[in-house]
Scaffold this motif. Structure first.
Motif, short mmCIF file in Angstrom:
data_model
loop_
_atom_site.label_atom_id
_atom_site.label_comp_id
_atom_site.label_asym_id
_atom_site.label_seq_id
_atom_site.Cartn_x
_atom_site.Cartn_y
_atom_site.Cartn_z
N THR A 4 5.22 -111.33 -6.32
CA THR A 4 5.67 -112.46 -7.11
C THR A 4 4.53 -112.91 -7.99
N ALA A 5 4.81 -113.15 -9.25
CA ALA A 5 3.77 -113.59 -10.17
C ALA A 5 4.41 -114.08 -11.45
N ILE A 6 3.70 -114.92 -12.18
CA ILE A 6 4.12 -115.33 -13.52
C ILE A 6 3.10 -114.74 -14.46
N LEU A 7 3.58 -113.85 -15.33
CA LEU A 7 2.66 -113.10 -16.19
C LEU A 7 2.50 -113.75 -17.54
N SER A 8 1.26 -113.75 -18.00
CA SER A 8 1.00 -114.19 -19.36
C SER A 8 0.09 -113.16 -19.98
N VAL A 17 -5.87 -98.91 -24.74
CA VAL A 17 -6.20 -97.50 -24.73
C VAL A 17 -5.68 -96.90 -23.43
N GLY A 18 -5.38 -95.60 -23.38
CA GLY A 18 -4.81 -95.01 -22.19
C GLY A 18 -3.38 -95.44 -22.17
N VAL A 19 -2.73 -95.74 -21.10
CA VAL A 19 -1.47 -96.44 -21.23
C VAL A 19 -1.95 -97.87 -21.18
N GLY A 20 -3.18 -98.16 -21.71
CA GLY A 20 -3.64 -99.50 -21.87
C GLY A 20 -5.03 -99.90 -21.48
N THR A 21 -6.10 -99.22 -21.85
CA THR A 21 -7.44 -99.72 -21.55
C THR A 21 -7.94 -100.56 -22.71
N ALA A 22 -8.44 -101.75 -22.43
CA ALA A 22 -8.83 -102.68 -23.49
C ALA A 22 -10.14 -102.24 -24.15
N TYR A 23 -10.21 -102.35 -25.46
CA TYR A 23 -11.48 -102.17 -26.14
C TYR A 23 -11.55 -103.16 -27.30
N LYS A 342 0.64 -90.76 -12.60
CA LYS A 342 -0.74 -90.92 -12.14
C LYS A 342 -1.41 -92.13 -12.80
N THR A 343 -1.22 -92.27 -14.11
CA THR A 343 -1.87 -93.35 -14.85
C THR A 343 -1.33 -94.71 -14.45
N LEU A 344 -0.02 -94.82 -14.32
CA LEU A 344 0.57 -96.10 -13.91
C LEU A 344 0.11 -96.49 -12.51
N LYS A 345 -0.03 -95.52 -11.63
CA LYS A 345 -0.52 -95.82 -10.28
C LYS A 345 -1.97 -96.31 -10.31
N LEU A 346 -2.76 -95.76 -11.23
CA LEU A 346 -4.15 -96.21 -11.36
C LEU A 346 -4.20 -97.66 -11.83
N TYR A 347 -3.34 -98.01 -12.79
CA TYR A 347 -3.28 -99.40 -13.24
C TYR A 347 -2.76 -100.30 -12.12
N HIS A 348 -1.72 -99.83 -11.44
CA HIS A 348 -1.11 -100.60 -10.36
C HIS A 348 -2.13 -100.92 -9.27
N SER A 354 -7.68 -102.50 -17.49
CA SER A 354 -6.86 -103.05 -18.57
C SER A 354 -6.16 -104.26 -17.99
N SER A 355 -6.54 -105.44 -18.44
CA SER A 355 -5.93 -106.65 -17.89
C SER A 355 -4.44 -106.68 -18.15
N ALA A 356 -4.01 -106.20 -19.33
CA ALA A 356 -2.58 -106.23 -19.66
C ALA A 356 -1.79 -105.26 -18.80
N MET A 357 -2.27 -104.02 -18.67
CA MET A 357 -1.54 -103.02 -17.90
C MET A 357 -1.60 -103.31 -16.41
N GLN A 358 -2.69 -103.85 -15.93
CA GLN A 358 -2.76 -104.21 -14.51
C GLN A 358 -1.78 -105.33 -14.20
N ALA A 359 -1.69 -106.31 -15.11
CA ALA A 359 -0.74 -107.41 -14.91
C ALA A 359 0.69 -106.91 -14.97
N MET A 360 0.98 -105.99 -15.87
CA MET A 360 2.34 -105.46 -16.00
C MET A 360 2.72 -104.60 -14.80
N SER A 361 1.85 -103.69 -14.39
CA SER A 361 2.17 -102.77 -13.30
C SER A 361 2.06 -103.41 -11.93
N PHE A 362 1.43 -104.57 -11.85
CA PHE A 362 1.25 -105.28 -10.58
C PHE A 362 2.58 -105.51 -9.88
#
Length: 382
Positions: A4-8, A17-23, A342-348, A354-362
């Motif tokens: 459970t979370a509220i994402l912003s 970058v990647g399926v979402g690494t921040a630069y 594989k990539t989504l599991k790494l973000y998860h 990647s703050s955005a992809m980690q928050a999304m895949s969380f």
């Protein structure tokens, strides 16, 4: 697992970058030379990614037609050591900034790869029930635990409203033989990690009901007996620790059997064995009557998203059907399915930055990741 979370997600403040690494937006891609990039790709990249940018090894991304800015930024992240991959580090360390720009320009100039013929995009799953995939599994549980996880059979625990982590651990304990119940061991043995996670979330999301009052035991006397239990199980049995079972409203006969199993060692748990070691038979019945009398509280879980809803969220950055037209976000359409998983599991798991992809895949379950990867891998990269 789902959470459970509220994402912003402040997507406007970061590049992906990647399926979402921040630069940083301050990073500027040098202009690359396509011909020189082809020569560098042949020498350094083709073995894994193919000279035409089409990888043959599952789990290795296709690069043909990917945004040059994305490819260059990804190489830069490896160059800085912000992504962990021994093979990539060994290769990128030998490349200059101009080499990376050239390789990015070359692969970006190629026709987008897709094994899917034009016009045959994979449709979204038709079902709108996020629990549709798990209902076949839970159907085997209904006879004992009830359709919604609320059992009406004495001696059988209700699963509705139980903590996700506790349910996962319990099923794994049956798989590993740590819990001795032949019927449950046979049921749990073939379950995959995704099956277990989906089942746990399904039952956790159900509304729990209080069991029928027991014929034996004094609930009032049980209040004193349960005093030492409150630290883990809370005063009323509605504890918040996800690894500890909720006891409020559970069937008294089941609670008696569980306590006796801890006491005689047939359930292996050092803390519980010590906690119940001195309880008399009457104490155990009173304890069970007390917790059975308490009203169970539902967990604050939201209904999980359907794959259609997940795709809608992903498309905001990655474009319709994953065909991104924004160089900040990689094209997902036609990408290698194993690589996407594989990539989504790494973000998860928080292993890829990647703050955005980690928050999304969380919030994603393992089955969500699998279905999303399959969906995008089957879209034409036009």
């Amino acid at each position: 697992m789902r959470h459970t979370a509220i994402l912003s997600i402040a997507a406007a403040l970061i590049w992906i970058v990647g399926v979402g690494t921040a630069y940083s937006q301050k990073d500027t891609q040098p202009i690359g030379d396509i011909a020189a990039g082809k020569a560098t790709a042949a020498a350094s990249c083709a073995r894994c990614h193919g000279l035409e940018g089409i990888s043959k090894a599952p789990g290795t991304p296709h690069l043909s037609g990917q945004h040059a800015t994305y490819i260059w930024a990804g190489l830069s992240v490896y160059k800085k050591g912000e992504r962990r991959n021994r093979t990539m580090h060994g290769i990128v360390d030998k490349l200059s900034q101009s080499d990376m720009a050239n390789v990015a320009a070359y692969y970006g100039s190629l026709k987008p790869f897709s094994r899917i013929p034009h016009g045959t995009a994979a449709p979204l799953p038709a079902e709108e029930d996020p629990f549709a995939a798990v209902r076949e599994l839970t159907a085997d549980c209904e006879g004992c635990h009830g359709e919604d996880g609320n059992s009406d059979i004495p001696g059988t625990p209700s699963l509705a409203g139980q903590h996700v982590t506790y349910l996962i651990n319990a099923l794994r304990a049956y798989q590993d033989g740590l819990r001795k119940n032949e019927e449950m061991q046979i049921f749990a043995e073939p379950l995959t990690g995704a099956d277990i996670e989906d089942m746990a979330y399904y039952y956790a999301a159900m509304i729990p009901k209080r069991a029928e009052p027991p014929a034996e035991g004094d609930a009032f006397a049980g209040l004193a007996v349960t005093a030492p239990c409150a630290g883990c199980h809370a005063d009323d049995g509605n504890n918040k620790d996800p690894k500890t079972p909720r006891l409020a409203g559970l069937d008294a006969e089941y609670l008696v059997a569980a306590v006796e199993a801890y006491k005689d060692g047939s359930r292996d748990h050092d803390v519980m064995r010590e906690a119940v070691a001195t309880l008399r038979e009457s104490d155990i019945k009173d304890l069970a009557a007390y917790y059975a009398s308490k009203e169970p509280r539902a967990l604050p879980l939201r209904k999980p998203l359907t794959i259609k809803e997940w795709v809608s969220r992903c498309n905001r950055c990655h474009g319709v059907e994953g065909r991104s037209t924004d160089s900040r976000f990689p094209i997902l359409a036609g990408q290698d399915e194993a690589y996407l998983v594989k990539t989504l599991k790494l973000y998860h798991g928080g292993e890829r930055p990647s703050s955005a992809m980690q928050a999304m895949s969380f919030l994603m379950a393992e089955s969500d990741i699998t279905k999303l990867a399959a969906y995008y891998a089957r879209q034409p990269a036009r």
